[in-house]
Every structure is written in C-alpha cells, then in structure tokens.
Design an enzyme around this catalytic site. Structure first.
Site, PDB file in Angstrom:
ATOM      1  N   HIS A 134     -11.720  -1.804   1.998  1.00 12.70           N
ATOM      2  CA  HIS A 134     -10.489  -1.536   2.740  1.00 12.70           C
ATOM      3  C   HIS A 134     -10.740  -1.585   4.239  1.00 12.70           C
ATOM      4  O   HIS A 134      -9.969  -2.202   4.997  1.00 12.70           O
ATOM      5  CB  HIS A 134      -9.945  -0.167   2.343  1.00 12.70           C
ATOM      6  CG  HIS A 134      -8.759   0.272   3.142  1.00 12.70           C
ATOM      7  ND1 HIS A 134      -7.460   0.010   2.766  1.00 12.70           N
ATOM      8  CD2 HIS A 134      -8.676   0.940   4.319  1.00 12.70           C
ATOM      9  CE1 HIS A 134      -6.632   0.496   3.667  1.00 12.70           C
ATOM     10  NE2 HIS A 134      -7.345   1.076   4.618  1.00 12.70           N
ATOM     11  N   GLU A 135     -11.822  -0.967   4.685  1.00 14.79           N
ATOM     12  CA  GLU A 135     -12.075  -0.890   6.128  1.00 14.79           C
ATOM     13  C   GLU A 135     -12.443  -2.250   6.727  1.00 14.79           C
ATOM     14  O   GLU A 135     -11.938  -2.623   7.788  1.00 14.79           O
ATOM     15  CB  GLU A 135     -13.173   0.143   6.415  1.00 14.79           C
ATOM     16  CG  GLU A 135     -12.803   1.568   6.042  1.00 14.79           C
ATOM     17  CD  GLU A 135     -11.507   2.052   6.699  1.00 14.79           C
ATOM     18  OE1 GLU A 135     -11.155   1.538   7.779  1.00 14.79           O
ATOM     19  OE2 GLU A 135     -10.854   2.934   6.120  1.00 14.79           O
ATOM     20  N   HIS A 138      -9.548  -4.549   7.470  1.00 16.77           N
ATOM     21  CA  HIS A 138      -8.855  -4.387   8.749  1.00 16.77           C
ATOM     22  C   HIS A 138      -9.458  -5.307   9.809  1.00 16.77           C
ATOM     23  O   HIS A 138      -8.728  -5.885  10.625  1.00 16.77           O
ATOM     24  CB  HIS A 138      -8.951  -2.937   9.222  1.00 16.77           C
ATOM     25  CG  HIS A 138      -8.013  -1.991   8.548  1.00 16.77           C
ATOM     26  ND1 HIS A 138      -6.659  -2.218   8.448  1.00 16.77           N
ATOM     27  CD2 HIS A 138      -8.229  -0.786   7.938  1.00 16.77           C
ATOM     28  CE1 HIS A 138      -6.078  -1.208   7.823  1.00 16.77           C
ATOM     29  NE2 HIS A 138      -7.014  -0.329   7.488  1.00 16.77           N
ATOM     30  N   GLU A 196      -1.977  -1.179   6.044  1.00 17.06           N
ATOM     31  CA  GLU A 196      -2.748  -0.417   5.073  1.00 17.06           C
ATOM     32  C   GLU A 196      -2.691  -1.054   3.686  1.00 17.06           C
ATOM     33  O   GLU A 196      -3.708  -1.189   3.001  1.00 17.06           O
ATOM     34  CB  GLU A 196      -2.238   1.021   5.007  1.00 17.06           C
ATOM     35  CG  GLU A 196      -2.570   1.856   6.225  1.00 17.06           C
ATOM     36  CD  GLU A 196      -4.059   2.110   6.369  1.00 17.06           C
ATOM     37  OE1 GLU A 196      -4.768   2.146   5.348  1.00 17.06           O
ATOM     38  OE2 GLU A 196      -4.513   2.264   7.512  1.00 17.06           O
TER      39      GLU A 196
END
Length: 264
Positions: A134-135, A138, A196
């Site tokens: 997820h990070e 970004h 997100e």
C-alpha cells in the site's frame, strides 16, 4: 481574453497529464519528480532523526527485506510495461522507527518508514507486505506529486515548480511541504479516499507480484479494524473505512491471485 486563458489552462492540463501504472488513471503532473526529491530527502532525514531508528534490529531487517523484495518485483513490472522512466525516479529506503503510532508511510521516491506500533497488527512478513504494498503504491502512483499539482492549479500557480516559486515562493513552499507530508507530522500524509483505495488496489497486486499471498490483505484489515476501536464513519475521514477497503480488496482478489500464482 478569458477564453484564451481558459484554452491555455486546458491545454496545459492536457499536456501535463500522466498515467498511473496498473490502474491507467490520468492524473495532473505540473511538477517534476526531480524538483521534489531534494526536499523529500531532507524531510525524510528529519523524520528518521525524530524517532529512535530500529532498522538494524530483527524486526527492522524484516521490514527492509520485505521492502527490497517488493521493490524488485515492482521495478521489473514497471520496466516491462513501459514505465522505465519512473523507475529512475525511485531510490528506495526502508526504515523501522520506534513509536506507538499504528502507522507507516512513504514519501515520493520510495522513502518508506514503519512504526513499531503497527507490527503487532502486521504480525509477520506477509502482514508487513500488505502495508508495504500500500505504501509503495503511493510512491509509484505519484500521489504526492498529483496532490501538489492540484493545489498549484487551484492557486493559479502554473508553469512548473521554478515558475511557481517565482510567482509566490511562500505559498509554493507550503504546498510542497504539505504535499510530501512534511511539517508537524513528518511524513504522515493523509491522502484522499481516492488515492487510498487506489493504493490498496495497487498494493494488493504488488504483494502478489512479490510472492506474498494477497488473500492475507483483507485479514490484515480485519485485525486493523478490531484494533481501531470506535473509528469515525468513513465520510468523516479521508481514509476509507475498513469494511469498504475489505470489500474493494476482495473485488480485486481474482486479478491479484493471477500474479500470485505466476510468482509462486
């Protein structure tokens, strides 16, 4: 004159659009990664100094190993799919910081930090991979750059970072600092719900590419939901609620499993 100005702005927006890897979504890109990175590197170092660094511990090395494994898979995907220029903008760093905060974050260029407070919820290497995917999504999706570009447009700052600095240096510096997550919370940038959810989708695929079982992602969010207690309703937060995240993750699971099977 208003029509000419409108045509100019629309032309600039069309010219300054980029594509997000995997999802194919168009995004605004008024500022280059090379213009952001020196400031990002400086703020990342500030964040590392603000907390005790535990990267050389057993848990810290697990974070580093998961990060490097996933970065290798992501870079291969990007190169194989025509995003080689994006790879050159990524200079990965993975660090574990001592803090009770249940959080992790990634600044542009792949500058990642995990807090020890999230480790009881990740539990193991695969749980770390859920958060890591997820990070780093970004960073790969250039969400911070997009946020900065949108703020520039709203404030009438056009023509790139250098030109914007000339127009209004104080405002431009504030926009950049907020965009990369700098300031009082050092890297803890709250992205929009759109970003997100996109990072969730991309992260699911990224962990699968690296050989981590994507079916563990919804299970992680169930643990996160249980640990969160009385969380605010989703519409009161920039972050999607756990139930919505789990639903979206499961809707993308079939595609993720194809990558996982190929990697296994």
């Amino acid at each position: 004159m208003k029509k000419i100005a409108l045509i100019f702005v629309l032309g600039l927006i069309a010219y300054a659009c980029a594509k997000v890897p995997l999802t194919g979504r168009s995004q605004l890109a008024l500022i280059g990664s090379s213009e952001l990175q020196p400031l990002v590197n400086e703020e990342y170092q500030k964040a590392l100094k603000a907390n005790k660094l535990l990267t050389n511990t057993k848990d810290g090395q697990m974070v580093v190993n998961v990060g490097n494994r996933m970065a290798k898979s992501v870079e291969k995907y990007l190169k194989d799919n025509g995003y080689g220029d994006l790879v050159s903008d990524l200079a990965w760093e993975f660090n574990l910081l001592e803090s009770d905060q249940v959080n992790a974050w990634c600044m542009p260029g792949g500058k990642v930090a995990f807090y020890t407070g999230i480790l009881p919820i990740t539990k193991d290497e695969t749980g770390i991979a859920v958060v890591m995917g997820h990070e780093i999504a970004h960073a790969v999706a250039s969400h911070a750059r997009e946020r900065i570009s949108n703020s520039m447009l709203l404030n009438g700052l056009l023509g790139g970072a250098a030109a914007a600095m000339g127009q209004n240096p104080t405002l431009m510096q504030q926009i950049i600092l907020q965009g990369v997550g700098a300031g009082s919370q050092l890297g803890m940038l709250k992205f929009s719900r759109k970003h997100e959810l996109e990072a969730d989708e991309m992260g699911l695929i990224f962990m699968a590419m690296a050989g981590y079982d994507p079916r563990q992602a919804p299970i992680f969010w169930e643990r996160m939901s249980a640990a969160g207690g009385a969380a605010p309703p989703e519409f009161l937060s920039t972050h999607p609620g756990p139930d919505r995240r789990i639903e979206r993750l499961n809707s993308n699971m079939a595609k993720a499993m194809e990558y996982y099977t190929a990697a296994s």
